[in-house]
Design a protein around this motif. Structure first.
Motif, PDB file in Angstrom:
ATOM      1  N   ASP A   1      16.951  37.469  45.762  1.00  0.00           N
ATOM      2  CA  ASP A   1      16.981  37.315  44.298  1.00  0.00           C
ATOM      3  C   ASP A   1      17.947  38.310  43.648  1.00  0.00           C
ATOM      4  OD1 ASP A   1      15.211  35.200  44.224  1.00  0.00           O
ATOM      5  OD2 ASP A   1      13.450  36.486  44.076  1.00  0.00           O
ATOM      6  N   VAL A   2      19.198  38.229  44.061  1.00  0.00           N
ATOM      7  CA  VAL A   2      20.241  39.089  43.493  1.00  0.00           C
ATOM      8  C   VAL A   2      21.403  38.206  43.035  1.00  0.00           C
ATOM      9  CG1 VAL A   2      21.826  41.024  43.856  1.00  0.00           C
ATOM     10  CG2 VAL A   2      19.621  40.971  45.054  1.00  0.00           C
ATOM     11  N   VAL A   3      21.844  38.401  41.812  1.00  0.00           N
ATOM     12  CA  VAL A   3      22.985  37.673  41.255  1.00  0.00           C
ATOM     13  C   VAL A   3      24.147  38.645  41.086  1.00  0.00           C
ATOM     14  CG1 VAL A   3      23.893  36.444  39.239  1.00  0.00           C
ATOM     15  CG2 VAL A   3      21.580  35.957  40.060  1.00  0.00           C
ATOM     16  N   PHE A   4      25.312  38.248  41.599  1.00  0.00           N
ATOM     17  CA  PHE A   4      26.515  39.046  41.420  1.00  0.00           C
ATOM     18  C   PHE A   4      27.359  38.363  40.347  1.00  0.00           C
ATOM     19  CE2 PHE A   4      24.937  40.139  45.559  1.00  0.00           C
ATOM     20  CZ  PHE A   4      25.189  41.501  45.664  1.00  0.00           C
ATOM     21  N   MET A   5      27.522  39.034  39.237  1.00  0.00           N
ATOM     22  CA  MET A   5      28.214  38.456  38.083  1.00  0.00           C
ATOM     23  C   MET A   5      29.496  39.236  37.802  1.00  0.00           C
ATOM     24  SD  MET A   5      26.972  38.248  34.078  1.00  0.00           S
ATOM     25  CE  MET A   5      25.621  37.122  34.383  1.00  0.00           C
ATOM     26  N   GLY A   6      30.631  38.562  37.914  1.00  0.00           N
ATOM     27  CA  GLY A   6      31.899  39.173  37.546  1.00  0.00           C
ATOM     28  C   GLY A   6      32.266  38.798  36.127  1.00  0.00           C
ATOM     29  N   VAL A   7      32.633  39.786  35.309  1.00  0.00           N
ATOM     30  CA  VAL A   7      33.026  39.521  33.920  1.00  0.00           C
ATOM     31  C   VAL A   7      34.424  40.100  33.701  1.00  0.00           C
ATOM     32  CG1 VAL A   7      32.457  39.782  31.487  1.00  0.00           C
ATOM     33  CG2 VAL A   7      30.612  39.645  33.177  1.00  0.00           C
ATOM     34  N   SER A   8      35.399  39.218  33.532  1.00  0.00           N
ATOM     35  CA  SER A   8      36.785  39.657  33.362  1.00  0.00           C
ATOM     36  C   SER A   8      37.077  40.035  31.916  1.00  0.00           C
ATOM     37  CB  SER A   8      37.735  38.539  33.790  1.00  0.00           C
ATOM     38  OG  SER A   8      39.050  38.816  33.349  1.00  0.00           O
ATOM     39  N   VAL A   9      37.726  41.181  31.736  1.00  0.00           N
ATOM     40  CA  VAL A   9      38.191  41.579  30.402  1.00  0.00           C
ATOM     41  C   VAL A   9      39.709  41.444  30.298  1.00  0.00           C
ATOM     42  CG1 VAL A   9      36.251  43.066  29.780  1.00  0.00           C
ATOM     43  CG2 VAL A   9      38.142  44.034  31.113  1.00  0.00           C
ATOM     44  N   ASP A  10      40.265  40.518  31.106  1.00  0.00           N
ATOM     45  CA  ASP A  10      41.667  40.136  30.900  1.00  0.00           C
ATOM     46  C   ASP A  10      41.816  39.588  29.488  1.00  0.00           C
ATOM     47  OD1 ASP A  10      43.393  40.243  33.438  1.00  0.00           O
ATOM     48  OD2 ASP A  10      41.535  39.377  34.201  1.00  0.00           O
ATOM     49  N   GLU A  11      43.007  39.762  28.908  1.00  0.00           N
ATOM     50  CA  GLU A  11      43.267  39.207  27.588  1.00  0.00           C
ATOM     51  C   GLU A  11      43.349  37.683  27.656  1.00  0.00           C
ATOM     52  OE1 GLU A  11      43.267  40.802  24.779  1.00  0.00           O
ATOM     53  OE2 GLU A  11      43.034  42.780  25.695  1.00  0.00           O
ATOM     54  N   GLN A  12      43.156  37.030  26.522  1.00  0.00           N
ATOM     55  CA  GLN A  12      43.121  35.569  26.472  1.00  0.00           C
ATOM     56  C   GLN A  12      44.385  34.939  27.047  1.00  0.00           C
ATOM     57  OE1 GLN A  12      40.255  33.983  25.374  1.00  0.00           O
ATOM     58  NE2 GLN A  12      41.225  32.170  26.280  1.00  0.00           N
ATOM     59  N   LYS A  13      45.517  35.595  26.853  1.00  0.00           N
ATOM     60  CA  LYS A  13      46.786  35.049  27.346  1.00  0.00           C
ATOM     61  C   LYS A  13      46.822  34.958  28.868  1.00  0.00           C
ATOM     62  CE  LYS A  13      49.124  39.564  27.253  1.00  0.00           C
ATOM     63  NZ  LYS A  13      49.286  39.702  28.725  1.00  0.00           N
ATOM     64  N   ASP A  14      45.953  35.707  29.529  1.00  0.00           N
ATOM     65  CA  ASP A  14      45.924  35.717  30.994  1.00  0.00           C
ATOM     66  C   ASP A  14      44.791  34.886  31.565  1.00  0.00           C
ATOM     67  OD1 ASP A  14      48.166  37.399  31.279  1.00  0.00           O
ATOM     68  OD2 ASP A  14      46.933  39.164  30.881  1.00  0.00           O
ATOM     69  N   TYR A  15      44.279  33.951  30.778  1.00  0.00           N
ATOM     70  CA  TYR A  15      43.150  33.125  31.219  1.00  0.00           C
ATOM     71  C   TYR A  15      43.489  32.339  32.492  1.00  0.00           C
ATOM     72  CZ  TYR A  15      39.620  29.405  31.117  1.00  0.00           C
ATOM     73  OH  TYR A  15      38.617  28.537  31.455  1.00  0.00           O
ATOM     74  N   GLU A  16      44.656  31.671  32.509  1.00  0.00           N
ATOM     75  CA  GLU A  16      45.035  30.891  33.688  1.00  0.00           C
ATOM     76  C   GLU A  16      45.294  31.792  34.888  1.00  0.00           C
ATOM     77  OE1 GLU A  16      44.908  27.707  34.080  1.00  0.00           O
ATOM     78  OE2 GLU A  16      44.259  27.386  32.002  1.00  0.00           O
ATOM     79  N   LYS A  17      45.852  32.959  34.635  1.00  0.00           N
ATOM     80  CA  LYS A  17      46.083  33.924  35.712  1.00  0.00           C
ATOM     81  C   LYS A  17      44.763  34.314  36.351  1.00  0.00           C
ATOM     82  CE  LYS A  17      47.837  38.615  36.484  1.00  0.00           C
ATOM     83  NZ  LYS A  17      48.417  39.827  35.817  1.00  0.00           N
TER      84      LYS A  17
END
Length: 459
Positions: free
Chosen positions: A375-391
């Motif tokens: 019962d462990v969830v690994f959550m990644g949260v990116s703080v890349d800028e919006q312009k780098d969404y596709e990247k």
């Protein structure tokens, strides 16, 4: 050589023409400030309040001036002191190309030299309303220090009996706004008197009929109060006044009833924000705003709401409490921290440009494999800028990052503001109930992190 001279001449004429065009679009203000203060401010009106545009530091000569290109045709102010205070503020009307020449003395001001017909009318209004205005606003002056409703109400009723005569100008837009302006400014002065300290205050029964017949719905049928320099505070004062007149001071109206009385949506938003400034907790803020968020219609309102929310969230998280956040996954779905109650959640705040963050990926994969099926969830949260969404999306594929992957969009995102994240990588651990275990948890290679996770899994 001739072509070079011709090119230089064309360039010079182009620059000169640009300067002339800029001058034609600019407002030029010249004046002398012979009252208290070391500076003079030019204010614009935004969402029914004054906000400084520029400041002029005064020298011994006390002369000042401004040159600016107005963002809108309408009302501005010149003065100093706290922007929300009515004293030491003088209201004017500007459109591109206008000039204003004034001298401000210790009690009032006068126009000198060349001025527009619009500001001549604004000045006529100022002088007509000055007896009431000075008593209402400058109540700390010796001449008005002991003035009470016994002095003010006769002035009010005399002004009502002998109304100001508006002379139309060639500017039809101004004529329409000015009529509304005089009505609202008169009301603002009258309300200001009631809500400032006096040696004696009237009972509601002693109010002139003027105070008993204020129609809030009519006043708020459009957004004019958003364009009046103290429209936001006036709206709040009118709601309180309405409750007082109707005997509801001890039992205020429900918020739904107040919002129904206010017709314009942007003004509903202003009233909500005035209430929000008194909220002490993040949950209280969410309860107030969430049902009516659609009324925050202007960029200014949305920005102020976000600032209030972030400030309250930061207080909560600094005291060890959890503030929920929601961001989009790769499929555009909203995913929240609160979606994972019943599981231990390790949050990795990172970005594709962050070398130390990328260095954690192999260790994260090892950790994920260790806790696979638990019962462990690994959550990644990116703080890349919006312009780098596709990247970001391409990076997830390349590095084969699975599980819960969210895109926050920069350090101005909710998770960054709520948890005061200004450097990455940052790991946070939450228990099965959604409570914060660590706001700055050890990194994946550290055995201490596994100890923390194992301890939470046992509970």
């Amino acid at each position: 050589m001739k072509n070079m001279k011709k090119s230089f001449l064309i360039l010079t004429l182009s620059i000169f023409g640009s300067i002339l065009l800029q001058a034609e679009n600019s407002v030029i203000i010249k004046g002398k400030w012979e009252r208290s203060g070391k500076e003079v401010n030019l204010y614009k009106v935004i969402s029914g309040r004054l906000e400084p545009v520029s400041t002029y530091n005064l020298d011994e000569e006390r002369d000042f001036g401004f040159i600016f290109t107005p963002k809108y045709e309408g009302f501005y102010a010149i003065g100093n002191g706290y922007p929300g205070a009515k004293n030491n503020k003088f209201l004017f009307y500007f459109e591109p190309g206008d000039q204003l020449n004034i001298e401000v003395n210790d009690s009032t001001y006068r126009l000198v030299g060349e001025n527009t017909a619009e500001n001549k009318m604004m000045t006529e209004w100022y002088y007509w309303s000055f007896p009431m205005y000075s008593m209402a606003v400058y109540f700390d002056w010796m001449v008005n220090a002991t003035a009470t409703y016994v002095d003010f109400f006769p002035l009010l009723e005399e002004a009502i009996a002998n109304p100001f005569v508006i002379r139309p100008t060639a500017n039809q837009h101004f004529n329409e706004l000015f009529k509304r302006f005089t009505e609202v400014d008169f009301l603002s002065t009258a309300m200001h008197f009631l809500h400032t300290p006096r040696t004696a205050h009237p009972h509601v029964d002693e109010y002139p009929d003027f105070y008993k017949n204020i129609d809030i719905s009519s006043l708020t049928h459009d957004d004019f109060l958003m364009r009046y320099p103290s429209g936001s505070s006036l709206l709040t004062a009118l709601i309180y006044h309405n409750e007082r007149v109707n005997g509801l001071a001890e039992n205020p109206m429900p918020l739904t009833d107040v919002l129904a009385m206010i017709k314009d949506n942007s003004l509903k938003g202003e009233y909500l924000l005035s209430k929000a400034t008194n909220i002490k907790t993040y949950l209280g803020y969410k309860e107030l705003i969430d049902p009516y968020e659609a009324f925050l219609v202007t960029d200014d309102q949305k920005s102020r709401a976000a600032e209030i929310m972030a400030k309250l969230a930061k207080v909560e998280t600094e005291s060890g409490k959890v503030v929920n956040f929601t961001h989009k996954d790769v499929n555009g779905n909203d995913i929240s921290l609160s979606d994972f109650k019943g599981k231990v959640v390790l949050v990795d705040v990172w970005a594709t440009w962050c070398g130390p963050c990328i260095a954690q990926i192999p260790h994260l994969k090892t950790l994920e494999k260790k806790y696979e099926g638990k019962d462990v969830v690994f959550m990644g949260v990116s703080v890349d800028e919006q312009k780098d969404y596709e990247k970001w999306k391409e990076f997830l594929k390349k590095e084969e990052l699975h599980g819960v992957q969210l895109f926050a969009g920069g350090f101005k995102s909710d998770i960054a503001k709520f948890y005061n994240i200004n450097a990455i990588p940052r790991f946070m651990l939450f228990d099965k109930s959604g409570n914060l275990v660590s706001k700055d948890a050890p990194r994946p290679p550290d055995a201490e992190l596994r100890i923390l996770i194992d301890n939470e899994l046992k509970k």
